[in-house]
Scaffold this active site. Structure first.
Site, PDB file in Angstrom:
ATOM      1  N   ASN A  51       0.874  -1.173   0.000  1.00  0.00           N
ATOM      2  CA  ASN A  51       0.000   0.000   0.000  1.00  0.00           C
ATOM      3  C   ASN A  51       0.912   1.225   0.000  1.00  0.00           C
ATOM      4  O   ASN A  51       1.532   1.543   1.007  1.00  0.00           O
ATOM      5  CB  ASN A  51      -0.868  -0.048   1.264  1.00  0.00           C
ATOM      6  CG  ASN A  51      -1.853   1.107   1.318  1.00  0.00           C
ATOM      7  OD1 ASN A  51      -1.804   2.033   0.500  1.00  0.00           O
ATOM      8  ND2 ASN A  51      -2.747   1.061   2.288  1.00  0.00           N
ATOM      9  N   HIS A 101     -13.344   2.372   0.226  1.00  0.00           N
ATOM     10  CA  HIS A 101     -13.341   1.281   1.223  1.00  0.00           C
ATOM     11  C   HIS A 101     -13.980   0.013   0.665  1.00  0.00           C
ATOM     12  O   HIS A 101     -14.453  -0.837   1.426  1.00  0.00           O
ATOM     13  CB  HIS A 101     -14.129   1.664   2.510  1.00  0.00           C
ATOM     14  CG  HIS A 101     -13.535   2.789   3.285  1.00  0.00           C
ATOM     15  ND1 HIS A 101     -14.314   3.784   3.849  1.00  0.00           N
ATOM     16  CD2 HIS A 101     -12.253   3.085   3.610  1.00  0.00           C
ATOM     17  CE1 HIS A 101     -13.539   4.644   4.476  1.00  0.00           C
ATOM     18  NE2 HIS A 101     -12.280   4.248   4.354  1.00  0.00           N
ATOM     19  N   ARG A 111     -12.718  15.072   8.193  1.00  0.00           N
ATOM     20  CA  ARG A 111     -13.492  15.474   7.005  1.00  0.00           C
ATOM     21  C   ARG A 111     -14.918  15.829   7.408  1.00  0.00           C
ATOM     22  O   ARG A 111     -15.504  15.188   8.277  1.00  0.00           O
ATOM     23  CB  ARG A 111     -13.525  14.348   5.973  1.00  0.00           C
ATOM     24  CG  ARG A 111     -12.192  14.014   5.376  1.00  0.00           C
ATOM     25  CD  ARG A 111     -12.368  13.053   4.201  1.00  0.00           C
ATOM     26  NE  ARG A 111     -11.098  12.467   3.820  1.00  0.00           N
ATOM     27  CZ  ARG A 111     -10.847  11.161   3.791  1.00  0.00           C
ATOM     28  NH1 ARG A 111     -11.801  10.294   4.092  1.00  0.00           N
ATOM     29  NH2 ARG A 111      -9.668  10.723   3.446  1.00  0.00           N
TER      30      ARG A 111
END
Ligand code: ADP
Length: 400
Positions: free
Chosen positions: A7, A180, A241
């Site tokens: 990742n 996700h 956020r």
């Protein structure tokens, strides 16, 4: 078969090496501050001493070379030959409309990933750098790209289109993609397995509540709606956020506060959510610790919970029912307080949770609903890396 899962971020990378014989992790680690003289490499080989090294690592290729050297190192290594790695799975954030499944990387795939840079300017370039670094260091080994958006490509048009002039979709592919996906797919499959039911027979609402947070409506194993949009900013209130706001606030604030586009973007992504409302921090643990004595922390918690609950209601409506409610990721797996607050206000759906079960801490899949509950409420620890490794194995096998 050994599969390496990578990742890659712009200045960091995380990895896990799996032995797919029993899906065990035989090493994991990360490299932070890539590009600096004092980059930090942390390598954790299973059953051996951990390593933490501060050294100059100027690019991703060097970082990956170093990681691979430690994988075969006599002291810190877990394999004897780097060629034991038969495939590498890469997390790629945005697959646009091109990728509805994981895919073996070739020149065409790389060009298509480049084509999505506009949609994920912070993530996708770094993900591609990771792929190319592995191509350099491990030539001939298949690379598989696993996209965060792919699972949501089954959404119907009415769920993914925005009510904007259609030309914007045609010209710029402005639509809901959702993120996700790897996690929503993993936990929904795991839930069906746990319940010994076919996923085809289930209406699932999956709540991935971590630092970033999103909810998905999963009908018969397919994502039919999700709360994140063209970018991960839409939907739930998150650590930093804002999630959903009236879009007219943006030009208004820009004018009143004399903000540039970059500044307003940073306000919405980095200074809003739990952090912005509480003024304390973005970590749910800090919010919970302070909410009895600090009214801003209490408000942040209440807003966070209320919005999750509204989305669960919306998705029950979207699917005309709900059989399973899943909580996953850092907050979803750990915050019994949040789960209880949500469940206690969803009694109209027939949801009833058992406080004792809800208070148990465990890394295993578990049911927290009572036998009377009309909806199975489960906590399912997510494992995006394992899902990437499984997908990599599936794609490599099918392309042979
Ligand atoms: P990311 O989106 O970065 O992958 P994670 O899924 O790891 O995030 O979730 C991280 C968040 O989980 C932390 O910010 C923290 O708020 C939350 N968290 C972790 N442990 C607990 C806990 N015991 N109680 C409440 N929240 C927790």
């Amino acid at each position: 078969m050994k599969i390496f899962v990578l990742n890659c971020g712009s200045s960091s990378l995380k990895y896990q090496l799996f032995d797919m014989k029993d899906e065990s992790v035989i090493a994991s680690g990360k490299v932070e501050r890539i590009g600096m003289e004092d980059a930090i490499l942390t390598h954790e080989p299973t059953g051996k001493e951990d390593l933490k090294l501060v050294t100059e690592i100027l690019d991703h290729t060097t970082a990956i070379e170093k990681v691979f050297n430690y994988l075969v190192d006599p002291k810190y290594g877990v394999i004897s030959d780097i060629n034991e790695i038969e495939a590498v799975g890469h997390r790629v954030v945005h697959g646009g409309e091109v990728f509805s499944d994981s895919v073996k990387v070739d020149a065409q795939v790389k060009a298509a990933i480049k084509g999505t840079f506009d949609l994920a300017p912070l993530h996708n370039p770094a993900n591609l750098v990771g792929i190319e670094a592995v191509e350099t260091v491990l030539p001939g080994v298949p690379n598989v790209a696993v996209f965060d958006t792919a699972f949501h490509q089954t959404m119907p048009k009415k769920a993914y289109m925005y009510a904007l002039p259609r030309i914007l979709y045609k010209k710029h592919k402005i639509r809901r993609y959702g993120f996700h996906g790897t996690s929503h797919k993993y936990v929904s499959q795991k839930a069906a397995e746990f319940l010994s039911k076919s996923i085809e027979d289930l209406k699932i609402v999956s709540c991935h509540i971590g630092n970033g947070a999103s909810i998905a409506a999963i009908d018969k194993g397919k994502s039919v709606d999700t709360s994140m949009g063209m970018t991960p900013l839409e939907g739930l209130m998150m650590g930093t956020r804002s999630g959903d706001i009236d879009p007219a606030i943006i030009p208004f604030v820009m004018e009143k506060e004399d903000l540039t586009l970059n500044e307003v973007n940073s306000m919405l992504n980095k200074h809003s959510g739990l952090l912005g409302v509480s003024g304390i921090g973005s970590d749910m643990r800090d919010i919970e610790e302070n909410m009895d004595s600090n009214e801003n922390a209490k408000l942040a918690f209440d807003m966070y919970e209320y919005r999750i609950r509204k989305y669960i209601g919306a998705y029950a409506a979207a699917m005309n029912g709900i059989d399973v409610l899943i909580f996953t990721a850092g907050v979803g797996e750990n915050s019994n307080i949040l789960r209880k607050a949500i469940a206690n206000n969803l009694t109209y759906l027939g949801i009833e949770i058992d406080d004792k079960l809800n208070n148990i801490r465990s890394k295993e899949v578990r049911r927290i609903s009572t036998p009377n509950s009309k909806v199975e409420v489960l906590v399912v620890p997510t494992n995006e890396e394992l899902m990437i490794a499984r997908d990599t194995l599936r794609i490599v096998k099918s392309s042979k």
